[in-house]
Design a protein around this motif. Structure first.
Motif, PDB file in Angstrom:
ATOM      1  N   MET A 279      29.352 -11.496  31.698  1.00 44.13           N
ATOM      2  CA  MET A 279      28.232 -10.962  32.069  1.00 44.13           C
ATOM      3  C   MET A 279      28.416  -9.560  31.468  1.00 44.13           C
ATOM      4  O   MET A 279      29.321  -8.857  31.604  1.00 44.13           O
ATOM      5  N   ARG A 280      27.218  -9.059  31.079  1.00 45.90           N
ATOM      6  CA  ARG A 280      27.307  -7.450  30.444  1.00 45.90           C
ATOM      7  C   ARG A 280      26.305  -6.685  31.091  1.00 45.90           C
ATOM      8  O   ARG A 280      25.187  -7.170  31.322  1.00 45.90           O
ATOM      9  N   PHE A 281      26.858  -5.712  31.543  1.00 45.33           N
ATOM     10  CA  PHE A 281      26.122  -4.837  32.475  1.00 45.33           C
ATOM     11  C   PHE A 281      25.827  -3.600  31.618  1.00 45.33           C
ATOM     12  O   PHE A 281      26.523  -2.861  30.719  1.00 45.33           O
ATOM     13  N   ALA A 282      24.755  -2.873  31.905  1.00 50.39           N
ATOM     14  CA  ALA A 282      24.111  -1.681  31.271  1.00 50.39           C
ATOM     15  C   ALA A 282      24.191  -0.382  32.679  1.00 50.39           C
ATOM     16  O   ALA A 282      23.639  -0.526  33.464  1.00 50.39           O
ATOM     17  N   VAL A 283      25.032   0.497  32.470  1.00 49.90           N
ATOM     18  CA  VAL A 283      24.970   1.795  33.399  1.00 49.90           C
ATOM     19  C   VAL A 283      24.028   2.858  32.724  1.00 49.90           C
ATOM     20  O   VAL A 283      24.462   3.273  31.678  1.00 49.90           O
ATOM     21  N   ILE A 284      22.764   2.925  33.253  1.00 51.80           N
ATOM     22  CA  ILE A 284      22.087   3.811  32.898  1.00 51.80           C
ATOM     23  C   ILE A 284      22.591   5.401  33.255  1.00 51.80           C
ATOM     24  O   ILE A 284      22.728   5.642  34.280  1.00 51.80           O
ATOM     25  N   VAL A 285      22.515   6.274  32.114  1.00 50.71           N
ATOM     26  CA  VAL A 285      22.825   7.706  32.412  1.00 50.71           C
ATOM     27  C   VAL A 285      21.865   8.696  32.000  1.00 50.71           C
ATOM     28  O   VAL A 285      21.302   8.817  30.795  1.00 50.71           O
ATOM     29  N   PHE A 286      21.431   9.120  33.085  1.00 53.68           N
ATOM     30  CA  PHE A 286      20.353  10.290  33.198  1.00 53.68           C
ATOM     31  C   PHE A 286      20.871  11.484  33.173  1.00 53.68           C
ATOM     32  O   PHE A 286      22.041  11.717  33.557  1.00 53.68           O
ATOM     33  N   PRO A 287      20.392  12.897  32.567  1.00 58.11           N
ATOM     34  CA  PRO A 287      20.743  14.228  32.835  1.00 58.11           C
ATOM     35  C   PRO A 287      20.952  14.386  34.306  1.00 58.11           C
ATOM     36  O   PRO A 287      19.781  14.363  34.956  1.00 58.11           O
TER      37      PRO A 287
ATOM     38  N   PHE B 219      30.515   2.285  36.687  1.00 57.50           N
ATOM     39  CA  PHE B 219      31.340   1.866  35.313  1.00 57.50           C
ATOM     40  C   PHE B 219      32.864   1.197  35.929  1.00 57.50           C
ATOM     41  O   PHE B 219      32.928   0.092  35.606  1.00 57.50           O
ATOM     42  N   HIS B 220      33.334   2.090  36.539  1.00 58.55           N
ATOM     43  CA  HIS B 220      34.573   1.671  37.339  1.00 58.55           C
ATOM     44  C   HIS B 220      34.481   0.432  37.970  1.00 58.55           C
ATOM     45  O   HIS B 220      35.550  -0.766  38.036  1.00 58.55           O
ATOM     46  N   ALA B 221      33.419   0.352  38.951  1.00 55.25           N
ATOM     47  CA  ALA B 221      33.277  -0.955  39.812  1.00 55.25           C
ATOM     48  C   ALA B 221      33.209  -2.083  38.929  1.00 55.25           C
ATOM     49  O   ALA B 221      33.808  -3.144  39.403  1.00 55.25           O
ATOM     50  N   ILE B 222      32.511  -2.087  37.953  1.00 56.08           N
ATOM     51  CA  ILE B 222      32.182  -3.273  37.021  1.00 56.08           C
ATOM     52  C   ILE B 222      33.452  -3.656  36.155  1.00 56.08           C
ATOM     53  O   ILE B 222      33.838  -4.494  36.137  1.00 56.08           O
ATOM     54  N   LYS B 223      34.092  -2.628  35.520  1.00 59.04           N
ATOM     55  CA  LYS B 223      34.970  -2.799  34.507  1.00 59.04           C
ATOM     56  C   LYS B 223      36.448  -3.269  35.190  1.00 59.04           C
ATOM     57  O   LYS B 223      37.031  -4.133  34.793  1.00 59.04           O
ATOM     58  N   ASP B 224      36.691  -2.436  36.245  1.00 56.45           N
ATOM     59  CA  ASP B 224      38.032  -2.453  36.910  1.00 56.45           C
ATOM     60  C   ASP B 224      38.139  -3.431  37.802  1.00 56.45           C
ATOM     61  O   ASP B 224      39.230  -3.819  38.224  1.00 56.45           O
ATOM     62  N   GLU B 225      37.142  -3.481  38.733  1.00 60.76           N
ATOM     63  CA  GLU B 225      37.146  -4.323  40.196  1.00 60.76           C
ATOM     64  C   GLU B 225      36.512  -5.439  39.764  1.00 60.76           C
ATOM     65  O   GLU B 225      37.100  -6.536  40.222  1.00 60.76           O
ATOM     66  N   LEU B 226      35.285  -5.442  39.082  1.00 64.22           N
ATOM     67  CA  LEU B 226      34.879  -6.780  38.854  1.00 64.22           C
ATOM     68  C   LEU B 226      35.334  -7.705  37.679  1.00 64.22           C
ATOM     69  O   LEU B 226      35.219  -8.872  37.605  1.00 64.22           O
ATOM     70  N   GLY B 227      35.598  -6.621  36.715  1.00 65.89           N
ATOM     71  CA  GLY B 227      36.400  -7.419  35.377  1.00 65.89           C
ATOM     72  C   GLY B 227      35.388  -8.015  34.421  1.00 65.89           C
ATOM     73  O   GLY B 227      35.433  -8.661  33.763  1.00 65.89           O
ATOM     74  N   GLU B 228      33.907  -7.249  34.357  1.00 67.26           N
ATOM     75  CA  GLU B 228      33.096  -7.657  33.698  1.00 67.26           C
ATOM     76  C   GLU B 228      32.855  -6.494  32.529  1.00 67.26           C
ATOM     77  O   GLU B 228      33.332  -5.596  32.633  1.00 67.26           O
ATOM     78  N   GLU B 229      32.019  -6.915  31.218  1.00 67.62           N
ATOM     79  CA  GLU B 229      31.699  -6.001  30.323  1.00 67.62           C
ATOM     80  C   GLU B 229      30.718  -5.102  30.879  1.00 67.62           C
ATOM     81  O   GLU B 229      29.813  -5.543  31.676  1.00 67.62           O
ATOM     82  N   VAL B 230      30.885  -3.693  30.370  1.00 66.92           N
ATOM     83  CA  VAL B 230      29.973  -2.722  30.621  1.00 66.92           C
ATOM     84  C   VAL B 230      29.964  -1.640  29.994  1.00 66.92           C
ATOM     85  O   VAL B 230      30.911  -1.395  29.394  1.00 66.92           O
ATOM     86  N   GLU B 231      28.652  -1.101  29.729  1.00 61.95           N
ATOM     87  CA  GLU B 231      28.478   0.098  28.836  1.00 61.95           C
ATOM     88  C   GLU B 231      27.540   1.009  29.477  1.00 61.95           C
ATOM     89  O   GLU B 231      26.743   0.824  30.132  1.00 61.95           O
ATOM     90  N   TYR B 232      27.881   2.256  29.043  1.00 58.57           N
ATOM     91  CA  TYR B 232      26.948   3.374  29.434  1.00 58.57           C
ATOM     92  C   TYR B 232      25.890   3.490  28.448  1.00 58.57           C
ATOM     93  O   TYR B 232      25.998   3.130  27.127  1.00 58.57           O
TER      94      TYR B 232
ATOM     95  N   PHE C 213      21.907  -6.798  27.372  1.00 57.51           N
ATOM     96  CA  PHE C 213      22.393  -6.818  28.695  1.00 57.51           C
ATOM     97  C   PHE C 213      21.882  -7.898  29.611  1.00 57.51           C
ATOM     98  O   PHE C 213      20.736  -8.056  29.345  1.00 57.51           O
ATOM     99  N   ASP C 214      22.693  -7.921  30.599  1.00 56.81           N
ATOM    100  CA  ASP C 214      22.392  -9.015  31.409  1.00 56.81           C
ATOM    101  C   ASP C 214      22.140  -8.480  32.874  1.00 56.81           C
ATOM    102  O   ASP C 214      21.232  -9.168  33.615  1.00 56.81           O
ATOM    103  N   ALA C 215      22.424  -7.303  33.190  1.00 53.52           N
ATOM    104  CA  ALA C 215      22.162  -6.479  34.256  1.00 53.52           C
ATOM    105  C   ALA C 215      21.901  -4.989  33.897  1.00 53.52           C
ATOM    106  O   ALA C 215      22.786  -4.571  33.249  1.00 53.52           O
TER     107      ALA C 215
ATOM    108  N   ALA D  34      11.445  -9.592  33.169  1.00 54.39           N
ATOM    109  CA  ALA D  34      12.039 -10.839  32.478  1.00 54.39           C
ATOM    110  C   ALA D  34      13.122 -11.588  33.513  1.00 54.39           C
ATOM    111  O   ALA D  34      13.683 -12.888  33.207  1.00 54.39           O
ATOM    112  N   GLY D  35      13.224 -11.020  34.808  1.00 53.83           N
ATOM    113  CA  GLY D  35      13.731 -11.474  35.672  1.00 53.83           C
ATOM    114  C   GLY D  35      15.320 -11.417  35.855  1.00 53.83           C
ATOM    115  O   GLY D  35      16.147 -11.630  36.565  1.00 53.83           O
ATOM    116  N   LYS D  36      15.642 -10.133  34.992  1.00 55.46           N
ATOM    117  CA  LYS D  36      17.369  -9.606  34.982  1.00 55.46           C
ATOM    118  C   LYS D  36      17.329  -8.690  36.111  1.00 55.46           C
ATOM    119  O   LYS D  36      16.533  -8.118  36.662  1.00 55.46           O
ATOM    120  N   PRO D  37      18.674  -8.933  36.746  1.00 60.69           N
ATOM    121  CA  PRO D  37      18.977  -8.232  38.003  1.00 60.69           C
ATOM    122  C   PRO D  37      18.953  -6.454  37.641  1.00 60.69           C
ATOM    123  O   PRO D  37      19.761  -6.004  36.660  1.00 60.69           O
TER     124      PRO D  37
END
Length: 228
Positions: free
Chosen positions: A1-9, A18-31, A42-44, A78-81
């Motif tokens: 599963m691939r997560f997107a972390v949205i970064v605003f100013p 990012f840490h929660a998804i990558k290091d604790e959940l073990g899923e793909e994530v990008e800023y 992206f799936d979520a 589209a129903g994505k989380p």
């Protein structure tokens, strides 16, 4: 599963997410920076806490017009989380993806501490790994977390089981009906003031927030299973 972390100013919880998804959940994530015009692949979608655009005008009011919001709305439709935490919740409210509004804490002070939450609905894609009525501990950190809506909207939230989390015992900010987190009617957009990404490891004081992210993955896998 691939997560997107949205970064605003002004985002300042994006690294935690990012840490929660990558290091604790073990899923793909990008800023994903706020000016991007695509969330394809992206799936979520995760909107972190912070002070987007310095919280000028109102919390989330300027971020709501960021370029990426068009894609977030499409993803929601589209129903994505889509998960918005703290400032992310405020942005979802400003964008109309969730009903209601956010006001200053009743104390008029910034509050930063662990709070108890009660699971009001464990049948959503965000709460399926919890037990119904389970009490968990998750930290808050906000000055404008006093959720408000009119009586008609509140009745609709209750009728549709859109209230997922409530403050258990102490209400730290004055939110109506002790509300700490709600979904949209479809159930795929969640906004919450407490920070589950800061409660994903016992070294951080507790791991009660990890089940929220595990719930998302489990729901996604169940809905995307390929039958032989």
């Amino acid at each position: 599963m691939r997560f997107a972390v949205i970064v605003f100013p002004g985002s300042n919880c994006d690294i935690d997410m990012f840490h929660a998804i990558k290091d604790e959940l073990g899923e793909e994530v990008e800023y994903v920076w706020h000016d991007q015009d695509s969330l394809e692949g992206f799936d979520a979608i995760l909107l972190p806490g912070g002070f987007s655009y310095g919280d000028y005008l109102r919390c989330g009011a300027i971020a709501r017009f960021s370029n990426v919001m068009k894609e977030i709305i499409k993803a929601a439709e589209a129903g994505k989380p889509v998960l918005g935490v703290c400032n992310g919740f405020q942005i979802l409210l400003e964008a109309g993806l969730l009903p209601g509004a956010m006001r200053r804490n009743e104390s008029l002070k910034f509050i930063c501490k662990p709070v108890e939450l009660k699971i009001e609905n464990n049948e959503t894609m965000f709460s399926g790994s919890y037990r119904q009525d389970e009490v968990i501990t998750v930290p808050i950190a906000h000055g404008e977390g006093n959720y408000y809506c009119d009586e008609e909207t509140l009745a609709r939230l209750e009728e549709n089981n859109q209230i997922v989390f409530t403050y258990n015992g102490e209400n730290p900010n004055g939110s109506i009906s002790n509300i700490a987190g709600i979904t949209n009617e479809k159930g795929n957009v969640l906004g919450m003031m407490p920070h589950p990404e800061r409660a994903v490891d016992s070294l951080l004081g507790g791991a009660d927030g990890l089940k929220l992210f595990q719930s998302i993955v489990r729901s996604w896998r169940e809905s995307n299973v390929v039958k032989a």
